[in-house]
Scaffold this active site. Structure first.
Site, mmCIF file in Angstrom:
data_model
loop_
_atom_site.group_PDB
_atom_site.id
_atom_site.type_symbol
_atom_site.label_atom_id
_atom_site.label_comp_id
_atom_site.label_asym_id
_atom_site.label_seq_id
_atom_site.Cartn_x
_atom_site.Cartn_y
_atom_site.Cartn_z
ATOM 1 N N LYS A 18 0.835 -1.207 0.000
ATOM 2 C CA LYS A 18 0.000 0.000 0.000
ATOM 3 C C LYS A 18 0.866 1.252 0.000
ATOM 4 C CE LYS A 18 -2.153 -1.095 3.799
ATOM 5 N NZ LYS A 18 -1.539 -2.393 4.056
ATOM 6 N N THR A 19 1.808 1.278 0.934
ATOM 7 C CA THR A 19 2.648 2.467 1.024
ATOM 8 C C THR A 19 3.526 2.599 -0.219
ATOM 9 O OG1 THR A 19 2.603 2.220 3.427
ATOM 10 C CG2 THR A 19 4.260 3.698 2.532
ATOM 11 N N ASP A 76 -2.134 7.845 4.124
ATOM 12 C CA ASP A 76 -1.745 6.457 4.433
ATOM 13 C C ASP A 76 -2.337 6.088 5.794
ATOM 14 O OD1 ASP A 76 -0.588 3.993 4.216
ATOM 15 O OD2 ASP A 76 1.489 4.672 4.358
ATOM 16 N N GLU A 77 -2.477 4.812 6.069
ATOM 17 C CA GLU A 77 -3.004 4.331 7.354
ATOM 18 C C GLU A 77 -4.343 4.998 7.673
ATOM 19 O OE1 GLU A 77 -1.283 1.991 8.971
ATOM 20 O OE2 GLU A 77 0.822 2.243 8.406
ATOM 21 N N GLN A 123 -5.812 -3.401 10.669
ATOM 22 C CA GLN A 123 -4.700 -2.772 11.378
ATOM 23 C C GLN A 123 -5.113 -1.511 12.133
ATOM 24 O OE1 GLN A 123 -0.723 -2.796 9.472
ATOM 25 N NE2 GLN A 123 -1.761 -3.610 7.691
ATOM 26 N N ARG A 134 4.920 -7.464 10.880
ATOM 27 C CA ARG A 134 6.133 -6.658 10.670
ATOM 28 C C ARG A 134 7.290 -7.551 10.234
ATOM 29 N NH1 ARG A 134 3.876 -3.009 9.177
ATOM 30 N NH2 ARG A 134 2.072 -4.316 9.504
HETATM 31 P P1 ATP Z 1 1.600 -2.147 5.938
HETATM 32 O O1 ATP Z 1 0.199 -2.632 5.927
HETATM 33 O O2 ATP Z 1 2.404 -2.859 6.963
HETATM 34 O O3 ATP Z 1 1.689 -0.664 6.022
HETATM 35 P P2 ATP Z 1 2.035 -1.939 3.103
HETATM 36 O O4 ATP Z 1 0.842 -2.516 2.478
HETATM 37 O O5 ATP Z 1 2.118 -0.471 3.176
HETATM 38 O O6 ATP Z 1 2.251 -2.591 4.540
HETATM 39 P P3 ATP Z 1 4.630 -1.813 1.916
HETATM 40 O O7 ATP Z 1 5.364 -1.416 3.139
HETATM 41 O O8 ATP Z 1 4.366 -0.799 0.891
HETATM 42 O O9 ATP Z 1 3.284 -2.534 2.332
HETATM 43 O O10 ATP Z 1 5.365 -3.034 1.201
HETATM 44 C C1 ATP Z 1 5.778 -4.184 1.905
HETATM 45 C C2 ATP Z 1 7.031 -4.764 1.280
HETATM 46 O O11 ATP Z 1 6.731 -5.327 0.023
HETATM 47 C C3 ATP Z 1 8.098 -3.731 1.026
HETATM 48 O O12 ATP Z 1 9.342 -4.291 1.349
HETATM 49 C C4 ATP Z 1 7.984 -3.437 -0.453
HETATM 50 O O13 ATP Z 1 9.209 -3.034 -0.994
HETATM 51 C C5 ATP Z 1 7.553 -4.784 -1.008
HETATM 52 N N1 ATP Z 1 6.754 -4.683 -2.257
HETATM 53 C C6 ATP Z 1 5.626 -3.971 -2.415
HETATM 54 N N2 ATP Z 1 5.140 -4.130 -3.673
HETATM 55 C C7 ATP Z 1 5.989 -4.963 -4.320
HETATM 56 C C8 ATP Z 1 6.048 -5.511 -5.653
HETATM 57 N N3 ATP Z 1 5.118 -5.248 -6.560
HETATM 58 N N4 ATP Z 1 7.076 -6.330 -5.938
HETATM 59 C C9 ATP Z 1 8.018 -6.613 -5.027
HETATM 60 N N5 ATP Z 1 8.023 -6.135 -3.771
HETATM 61 C C10 ATP Z 1 7.026 -5.307 -3.401
HETATM 62 MG MG MG Z 2 2.162 0.852 4.822
#
Ligand code: ATP
Ligand code: MG
Length: 734
Positions: free
Chosen positions: A31-32, A216-217, A247, A598
């Site tokens: 997402k981020t 975000d969040e 979350q 995490r």
């Molecule tokens: P959270 O819910 O904990 O905030 P999130 O959904 O924001 O998580 P991110 O932190 O953006 O997730 O990504 C999680 C991990 O996955 C990061 O290490 C990111 O680099 C990797 N990632 C995200 N998208 C891809 C992709 N398309 N291919 C490979 N790696 C990815």
């Molecule tokens: Mg995130």
């Protein structure tokens, strides 16, 4: 712009730039990352940087997002990528008069708030025992989260003594804040909202400016934050929010999960994108986290998948007591580190701040460098608060609270009665305390010794204020420490405690120099503002190889290859309150989900049979969340399975026969840790003479200047002179 390394859904989200967009997805699904790519894509499409606003919850997350965008587009100047509080503060700084504040208003943190409420209780003759400041502040904060002032609270509550007290204190509290030209954290958001409501012109200007808004969040937004976002987005409707209902961990602070669940209704024509592939964690971790969270009823059903292999099983260890638990974790870290993992790979995530202490102690014994990322830990220390009060008075001479804090620090013969008298005088004249102190009528009444010292103080503050544009922040700080007599008083005390305080004050110089190095145009005003906002993360330096310690709450959005979750015990995690209501239990469970997700590669859960909390040692029962966890994914679960089965069929009761609260038994939980660290020479070398070169875990290398057997002074190559306790400080002779 290369969006190739996004998956199809992520790319679709990044490229949807007109109209409302909701990205609803589980942990680690990118997402981020999608949001940062979206910002880069906007820039590439020709959107001006100043048209972009991205809001997150923690300073850490905002910093992280900024640097990721920087990596993608090179420059983030003009964009607002920041926390809600920083955004509101920036807006308020432009037009504080609209909400009745003067330019240099200050922000009060928790400790200031408590002092203020204590003063009010004293004035009103209400006992702190009956109405604790914490209780009252929580009530006030709750009202503010809903946007209710004292009068509105009164109108909405039932008549009665309690309501009267709360509303009375609330009213006096707001009045005092105004008088001191100060806001608390809730006020920052609330006043910004009021500003928008009062002045349509200003609102329009920001609506016009922020054509693309991202949050975000989003699951953790409260009512006020929701309103703020809605108002800003009313102009262009280009609002993209990102979140995960699993979350939401800030309901206790007013976060409203409905904000995300009702987004589609609130913003018609919303495009919804769900991301289901998790990129962060190995299969076992993902499945384990899912096995816990699916016990929650109030959630949108979703299941993440990954193409990564299953990885190691989750490791569970039950230790004899909390000291042994910390020792076990320290040894695991040490051994994995020896096999080549950098220390930054490790995070210890605990439920309550108080748990950090034992890890801090044990990790130091093992000579494992660590960092605590948490609330105002460092900044909560008395001497640091005092120093900040001095600095604040330079920025805002009307800050009576700060003046009260330091007027007799160091001792100036200004007891509370004398100060109260001056305060009364100030009130009559409608002046601040500091102004009153400058009046001859007041000065004449002071006893001889106090007179000189107070005059010095007034002079010092006035000089620093007058010269604040010509002096660096560091110079102001040193002048204040020196001329106020504060440092001298500590030096004369000659106690270990005073030495520690001096060390902390010296550490504060690092805070200042770091700021001065990073700021474009450093000013004391901006420095103080940053400091107050640095609520969660202090001197966290990514470049240093250290283990990270923090609460699960502050870990949201972050990721680590190896995660330890200690204290998996009923009453601690989930906390006691969770057993009273299913809502509270579900929130704890979401927190557990946040903690577990995490971890990228290894996840350790631990518990202690005996734990000392608040000075009492008690037997514990393993956490309900352990019982919910899919046992097939856990290594070491036989321990609790066996015990649980004593309790009868089914593991759901989870208690074992031995579980009974035992009478208080003093228990040195550190004994164990100490015994098992023999080989690392607890404390460090003691036979150090002037001229010796040494290494300190944190401060690096330096040369001994003086050693009197108790206190050793070292000139470090990087951080300058430090004084520390011999035998305690982790020093190695080189
Ligand atoms: P959270 O819910 O904990 O905030 P999130 O959904 O924001 O998580 P991110 O932190 O953006 O997730 O990504 C999680 C991990 O996955 C990061 O290490 C990111 O680099 C990797 N990632 C995200 N998208 C891809 C992709 N398309 N291919 C490979 N790696 C990815
Ligand atoms: Mg995130």
């Amino acid at each position: 712009m290369n969006l190739d390394h996004l998956n199809d859904k992520q790319r679709e989200a990044a490229m949807h730039i007109d109209g409302p967009l909701l990205i609803l997805a589980g942990a680690g699904s990118g997402k981020t990352s999608t949001m940062t790519h979206r910002i880069a894509y906007l820039v590439e499409q020709g959107v001006a940087p100043w048209n972009i606003l991205a809001v997150t919850f923690t300073n850490k997350a905002a910093g992280e997002m900024k640097s990721r965008v920087e990596d993608l587009v090179g420059d983030t100047r003009g964009m607002w990528i920041m926390t809600f509080h920083a955004m509101c503060l920036r807006i308020l700084r432009q037009n504080p008069e609209i909400v009745g504040y003067e330019k240099n208003f200050v922000i009060y943190d928790t400790t200031d708030q408590k002092t203020l409420v204590k003063n009010i209780l004293k004035e009103k003759g209400i006992s702190e025992k009956e109405y604790s400041p914490q209780y009252l502040l929580a009530a006030i904060s709750h009202s503010k989260e809903k946007g209710l002032g004292p009068a509105e609270v009164k109108a909405q509550s039932s008549e009665g003594y309690r309501t009267n007290v709360i509303c009375g204190v609330y009213e006096a509290y707001q009045k005092a804040l105004r008088q001191n030209n100060a806001m608390d954290f809730d006020d920052i958001l609330l006043n910004c909202l009021r500003l928008f409501q009062k002045d349509e012109g200003v609102l329009l200007q920001y609506q016009e400016r922020f054509r693309y808004i991202m949050v975000d969040e989003y699951q953790d937004t409260n009512h006020i934050q929701y309103e703020l976002v809605a108002m800003l987005a009313a102009g262009h409707h280009n609002l993209c929010v990102v979140g995960d209902d699993d979350q939401c961990i800030y309901q206790w602070r007013g976060a409203d999960i409905r904000n995300i669940l009702d987004f589609e209704e609130d913003f018609p024509e919303t495009k919804v994108i769900k991301l289901e592939q998790n990129y962060r964690s190995v299969g076992n971790i993902l499945a384990a986290a899912h096995s816990v969270i699916c016990n929650n009823r109030g959630r949108k059903n979703k299941k993440l998948w990954t193409t990564r292999d299953a990885g190691s099983k989750i490791i569970y260890q039950r230790l004899e007591h909390d000291g042994a638990e910390a020792g076990y974790i320290a040894r695991e870290i040490e051994s994995l580190h020896r096999k080549g993992r950098p220390l930054t790979d490790f995070a210890i995530l605990y439920r309550t701040n108080a748990q950090s202490r034992i890890f801090e102690t044990v990790l130091s014994r093992y000579a494992v460098p660590y960092r605590v990322l948490s609330g105002m830990r460092y900044y909560d220390r008395k001497e640091v608060k005092d120093a900040m009060a001095y600095l604040r008075l330079v920025v805002n001479p009307k800050d009576d609270l700060s003046l009260r804090r330091i007027i007799n620090e160091p001792k100036r013969g200004m007891g509370p009665k004398t100060v109260d008298k001056i305060a009364a005088f100030a009130q009559v004249r409608g002046e601040s305390l500091l102004e009153a102190l400058c009046a001859e009528e007041v000065q004449e009444t002071l006893p001889g010794k106090a007179y000189d010292k107070v005059c010095d103080l007034v002079m010092t503050l006035a000089t620093c204020r007058r010269e604040r544009e010509n002096l660096t922040v560091l110079e102001i700080y040193e002048t204040l420490l020196d001329k106020s007599g504060y440092l001298e008083a500590l030096e004369q005390a000659r106690t270990i405690e005073a030495e520690g305080r001096i060390e902390n004050l010296m550490e504060f110089r690092t805070v200042i120099t770091d700021y001065e190095k990073s700021a474009e145009n450093p000013t004391i005003e901006e420095f103080m503002e940053n400091l107050t906002l640095a609520a969660e993360v202090d001197n966290y330096d990514e470049n240093q190889d250290t283990v990270t310690l923090m609460t699960m709450h502050s870990a949201k959005g972050m990721e680590f290859p190896v995660v330890f979750m200690p204290g998996m015990e009923d009453g601690l995690f989930p906390g006691n309150k969770a057993f009273d209501s299913s809502d509270a239990m579900e929130e704890e469970r979401r927190l557990c989900y946040v903690g577990m997700t995490r971890a990228k590669e290894l996840l350790y859960l631990t518990s202690a049979e005996q734990r000392t909390r608040y000075g009492r040692t008690e037997y514990t029962r393993e956490s309900q969340f352990l019982r919910e966890l899919d046992k097939n994914l856990v290594k070491g679960s036989d321990v609790y399975q066996q015990r649980a089965s004593h309790g009868g069929p089914g593991v759901s009761t989870g208690s074992y026969d031995g579980f009974k609260e035992k009478p208080y038994k003093p228990f040195d939980s550190l004994k164990y840790a100490r015994m098992s660290t023999k080989q690392t020479a607890a404390g460090g070398d003691t036979d150090l003479a002037p001229g010796d070169r040494v290494r300190h875990n944190k401060f690096g290398t330096g040369m001994v200047v003086e050693n009197n057997g108790k206190i050793i002074q070292i000139m470090f190559d990087e951080v300058g002179l430090k004084k520390m306790a011999v035998g305690v400080a982790p020093l190695k002779k080189l």
